[in-house]
Write an enzyme that holds these catalytic residues in place. Structure first.
Site, PDB file in Angstrom:
ATOM      1  CB  SER A 141       6.730  -3.185   0.967  1.00 37.42           C
ATOM      2  OG  SER A 141       7.699  -2.696   0.256  1.00 37.42           O
ATOM      3  CE1 TYR A 154       3.127   0.940  -0.807  1.00 30.57           C
ATOM      4  CE2 TYR A 154       5.548   0.555  -0.350  1.00 30.57           C
ATOM      5  CZ  TYR A 154       4.425   0.127  -1.018  1.00 30.57           C
ATOM      6  OH  TYR A 154       4.272  -1.108  -1.296  1.00 30.57           O
TER       7      TYR A 154
END
Length: 259
Positions: A141, A154
């Protein structure tokens, strides 16, 4: 970009980015194992993408469960005879301020993203190393590069995938195995749709402001990355012919992060 006769395992492939990657791989000639924690949804995806069923296989797999990963990878290898490509895509999202974050939620998220990447990698390497080739792609990401509020586990997990990819690239080089990371920006998937109202509540702003002033504020055009963008990048990495491209990350984010 040619993936003819290549065997790919894509985790979290019953929907979203994973399903689109499976679709692109099939379009470029690969056979694809569609792995997902929800076997019924994996079967539906396989039927939709490959109605004849000759180039797809649905596999039930919780990537954080060692026994399920080992059994699922062995099932794919038995069915197709090899595993040439792994796309470690399965992921979840839980948002909240760090001082209130439950340890159980922290462990759950890291188990899916990091334990899942490790377990699927280890299981696939035993089929890649003997034949001297393989491509492993981790779904990172922009949060592999920088942080955002409310996303401590995350961000931690996505940073960790870059480290794992670099180690796999170094260890795998002698066996012809490459490892790389795709780092998408915000992609309008069910995972992101779930985050929008959650972040609106946590930040005390409107959902529209979450999109414009939080998620897309640093892009060059105010646009979401698409699942098609990410899938095309996966095909590129999977089909790259040499170790010239290994241990790297490619950011697909409409300019949100530039490296």
């Amino acid at each position: 970009m040619n993936l003819t006769n290549k065997i790919a395992l894509v985790t979290g492939a019953a929907s979203g980015i994973g399903m689109e990657i499976a679709k692109e791989f099939l379009a470029h000639g690969a056979c694809v194992a569609i792995a997902d924690r929800d076997l019924d949804h994996a079967r539906l995806a396989a039927t939709m993408l490959d109605p004849g069923g000759s180039r797809s296989l649905s596999v039930g797999m919780d990537v954080s469960n060692e026994d399920q990963v080992e059994a699922g990878v062995d099932q794919v290898a038995r069915h197709f005879g090899a595993i040439d490509i792994l796309v470690s895509n399965a992921g979840i999202q839980i948002v909240g301020p760090l001082e209130e974050f439950k340890f159980s939620d922290w462990k759950t998220l890291l188990a899916v993203h990091l334990d899942g990447a490790f377990l699927t990698t280890r299981a696939c390497l035993k089929y890649m190393y003997p034949v001297g080739s393989g491509s492993i792609i981790y779904m990172g990401s922009v949060h592999s590069k920088e942080a955002s509020v409310l996303k401590a586990p995350y961000v931690t997990a996505k940073h960790g995938l870059e480290g794992l990819a670099k180690v796999v690239a170094k260890e795998g080089a002698a066996h012809g195995v490459r490892a790389n990371v795709i780092c998408p920006g915000f992609v309008r998937t069910p995972l992101v749709d779930k985050q929008i109202p959650e972040q609106a509540r946590e930040l005390g702003i409107s959902e529209d402001d979450v999109i414009k002033k939080v998620m897309l504020k640093d892009t060059v055009d105010g646009e979401f990355t698409t699942i098609e963008d990410v899938a095309r990048c996966a095909v590129f990495l999977a089909s790259f012919p040499s170790n010239a491209l290994t241990g790297q990350s490619i950011v697909v984010s409409h300019g949100w992060f530039m490296q």
